[in-house]
Design an enzyme around this catalytic site. Sequence first.
Site, PDB file in Angstrom:
ATOM      1  N   HIS A  41      -1.290   1.211  -9.441  1.00 37.19           N
ATOM      2  CA  HIS A  41      -1.999   0.280  -8.546  1.00 37.19           C
ATOM      3  C   HIS A  41      -2.678  -0.829  -9.364  1.00 37.19           C
ATOM      4  CE1 HIS A  41      -4.195  -0.194  -4.459  1.00 37.19           C
ATOM      5  NE2 HIS A  41      -4.088  -1.363  -5.073  1.00 37.19           N
TER       6      HIS A  41
ATOM      7  N   ARG B  25       0.847  -1.188   0.000  1.00 41.66           N
ATOM      8  CA  ARG B  25       0.000   0.000   0.000  1.00 41.66           C
ATOM      9  C   ARG B  25       0.884   1.239   0.000  1.00 41.66           C
ATOM     10  NH1 ARG B  25      -3.677  -2.462  -1.674  1.00 41.66           N
ATOM     11  NH2 ARG B  25      -5.645  -2.938  -0.656  1.00 41.66           N
TER      12      ARG B  25
HETATM   13  P1  NDP Z   1      -2.141 -11.717   4.373  1.00 42.81           P
HETATM   14  O1  NDP Z   1      -3.038 -11.200   5.415  1.00 42.81           O
HETATM   15  O2  NDP Z   1      -2.349 -13.096   3.834  1.00 42.81           O
HETATM   16  O3  NDP Z   1      -0.623 -11.688   4.906  1.00 42.81           O
HETATM   17  C1  NDP Z   1      -0.105 -10.590   5.586  1.00 42.81           C
HETATM   18  C2  NDP Z   1       1.333 -10.889   5.997  1.00 42.81           C
HETATM   19  O4  NDP Z   1       1.899  -9.698   6.533  1.00 42.81           O
HETATM   20  C3  NDP Z   1       1.433 -11.965   7.073  1.00 42.81           C
HETATM   21  O5  NDP Z   1       2.570 -12.768   6.862  1.00 42.81           O
HETATM   22  C4  NDP Z   1       1.623 -11.135   8.345  1.00 42.81           C
HETATM   23  O6  NDP Z   1       2.344 -11.772   9.383  1.00 42.81           O
HETATM   24  C5  NDP Z   1       2.451  -9.984   7.803  1.00 42.81           C
HETATM   25  N1  NDP Z   1       2.341  -8.842   8.715  1.00 42.81           N
HETATM   26  C6  NDP Z   1       1.238  -8.145   9.073  1.00 42.81           C
HETATM   27  N2  NDP Z   1       1.558  -7.183   9.963  1.00 42.81           N
HETATM   28  C7  NDP Z   1       2.890  -7.292  10.178  1.00 42.81           C
HETATM   29  C8  NDP Z   1       3.802  -6.618  11.010  1.00 42.81           C
HETATM   30  N3  NDP Z   1       3.405  -5.612  11.818  1.00 42.81           N
HETATM   31  N4  NDP Z   1       5.090  -6.985  10.985  1.00 42.81           N
HETATM   32  C9  NDP Z   1       5.513  -7.998  10.193  1.00 42.81           C
HETATM   33  N5  NDP Z   1       4.684  -8.710   9.389  1.00 42.81           N
HETATM   34  C10 NDP Z   1       3.394  -8.352   9.382  1.00 42.81           C
HETATM   35  O7  NDP Z   1      -2.145 -10.657   3.195  1.00 42.81           O
HETATM   36  P2  NDP Z   1      -2.007 -10.896   1.620  1.00 42.81           P
HETATM   37  O8  NDP Z   1      -0.733 -11.587   1.343  1.00 42.81           O
HETATM   38  O9  NDP Z   1      -3.240 -11.514   1.083  1.00 42.81           O
HETATM   39  O10 NDP Z   1      -1.973  -9.389   1.086  1.00 42.81           O
HETATM   40  C11 NDP Z   1      -1.008  -8.485   1.541  1.00 42.81           C
HETATM   41  C12 NDP Z   1      -1.346  -7.060   1.071  1.00 42.81           C
HETATM   42  O11 NDP Z   1      -1.067  -6.891  -0.311  1.00 42.81           O
HETATM   43  C13 NDP Z   1      -2.803  -6.633   1.182  1.00 42.81           C
HETATM   44  O12 NDP Z   1      -3.161  -6.331   2.515  1.00 42.81           O
HETATM   45  C14 NDP Z   1      -2.828  -5.419   0.285  1.00 42.81           C
HETATM   46  O13 NDP Z   1      -2.488  -4.275   1.029  1.00 42.81           O
HETATM   47  C15 NDP Z   1      -1.737  -5.701  -0.732  1.00 42.81           C
HETATM   48  N6  NDP Z   1      -2.283  -5.913  -2.077  1.00 42.81           N
HETATM   49  C16 NDP Z   1      -1.906  -5.050  -3.084  1.00 42.81           C
HETATM   50  C17 NDP Z   1      -2.391  -5.206  -4.349  1.00 42.81           C
HETATM   51  C18 NDP Z   1      -1.956  -4.333  -5.452  1.00 42.81           C
HETATM   52  O14 NDP Z   1      -2.536  -4.400  -6.550  1.00 42.81           O
HETATM   53  N7  NDP Z   1      -0.948  -3.517  -5.281  1.00 42.81           N
HETATM   54  C19 NDP Z   1      -3.326  -6.292  -4.678  1.00 42.81           C
HETATM   55  C20 NDP Z   1      -3.644  -7.146  -3.578  1.00 42.81           C
HETATM   56  C21 NDP Z   1      -3.139  -6.943  -2.312  1.00 42.81           C
HETATM   57  P3  NDP Z   1       1.755 -13.067  10.128  1.00 42.81           P
HETATM   58  O15 NDP Z   1       1.951 -14.188   9.132  1.00 42.81           O
HETATM   59  O16 NDP Z   1       2.610 -13.230  11.313  1.00 42.81           O
HETATM   60  O17 NDP Z   1       0.312 -12.786  10.400  1.00 42.81           O
HETATM   61  C1  OXD Z   2      -6.368  -5.338  -3.287  1.00 45.72           C
HETATM   62  C2  OXD Z   2      -5.886  -4.349  -4.247  1.00 45.72           C
HETATM   63  O1  OXD Z   2      -6.244  -5.135  -2.073  1.00 45.72           O
HETATM   64  O2  OXD Z   2      -6.239  -4.448  -5.437  1.00 45.72           O
HETATM   65  O3  OXD Z   2      -6.888  -6.380  -3.723  1.00 45.72           O
HETATM   66  O4  OXD Z   2      -5.145  -3.451  -3.884  1.00 45.72           O
END
Ligand code: NDP
Ligand code: OXD
Length: 308
Positions: free
Chosen positions: A271, A223
């Site tokens: 994005h 993000r």
């Molecule tokens: P998940 O919820 O599956 O995974 C999140 C990961 O981040 C987990 O491993 C979690 O750790 C880790 N995490 C969260 N908080 C912290 C922290 N404070 N310190 C260290 N690690 C942390 O998310 P997704 O993989 O499905 O998606 C990730 C992000 O990608 C979305 O939230 C979105 O913002 C972004 N995204 C962007 C898109 C784009 O087009 N640019 C499209 C889709 C998503 P733990 O395993 O310990 O819980």
């Molecule tokens: C999502 C994105 O969160 O598109 O899926 O950013």
Amino acid sequence: MAILYHSAEERGRKWQGLFAREMPDMPFLISPDIGDPAQIDYLVAWTPSPELIASLPNLKVLFSVGAGVDQLDLSAVPASVDVVRMIDPGIIEGMTEYVTFATLTLHRHMLDYVAAQASGQWRAHGAVPARNRRVGVMGLGSLGQAALRQLANFGFPLLGWSRSRAELPGVKCFAGLDELPQFLGQCDILICLLPLTDETRGILCAKTFAAMPQGAGVINAGRGGHLVEDDLIATLDDGHLYGAVIDVLQTEPAAPDHPFWAHPRILLTPHTAAQTMAETAGPVLLENVRRHRAGLPMNGLVERDRGY
Ligand code: NDP
Ligand code: OXD
């Protein structure tokens, strides 16, 4: 009982057709056609207004159309309402492609070659074998893990960082803030795939970049709120970092005078790393509604107190 959809209309029409075929007893309404608000159990949306949420007295589940939920104002969502993010094979595939493209862009000096082509210069950079380029992923969730599996095919030494400790084959895993400097110190390419929370906001900042090796690259497909944009420019301009591939910004769309547009060391995409496609995400939504109706746990249930 009904579903209300409040997002891009074209996708909504496709999902309306899917539900009509697969779950004909569940009306699928597309905003602004709300019907009787008391009948709405499920809201599917990207950024629903607090007023819309407040107008649905029997809402049970709020489904994000995307993988992230930071765009939702969760303070406006009653505690009794479940919030579910989209774990969609299409999003995972799209993000894996993007991360691969961005990693290879940095690994193969493509920022230099694009600039060199524009100025008519035929000049090769020394090759670095993949085994000598360490790639680290912040966020080891559905997207981070899939990206690492794909990057493994190239032979990069892989690292990962998450909140709780992960164990992934072939990936050196680090956990929590205490181990962050150790992780960053080994990332020649750093990829951010974190959710945006109070803990992760601004994590890609001067201190983080300073902890990375000289000449490293950064990819942000999480993000815009993760990145302190001025810090990135400063560390690119002073030569500590080689370059960056950036998909998300603090404010989107980018203003016409945003410094990233013309920065020679930044490749900017709008994005678009991964998009929620009707064909792949529709069955995910359908399955989750089925599960909720059957009293089964839904996939992607958000833990509201941790914000993801
Ligand atoms: P998940 O919820 O599956 O995974 C999140 C990961 O981040 C987990 O491993 C979690 O750790 C880790 N995490 C969260 N908080 C912290 C922290 N404070 N310190 C260290 N690690 C942390 O998310 P997704 O993989 O499905 O998606 C990730 C992000 O990608 C979305 O939230 C979105 O913002 C972004 N995204 C962007 C898109 C784009 O087009 N640019 C499209 C889709 C998503 P733990 O395993 O310990 O819980
Ligand atoms: C999502 C994105 O969160 O598109 O899926 O950013």
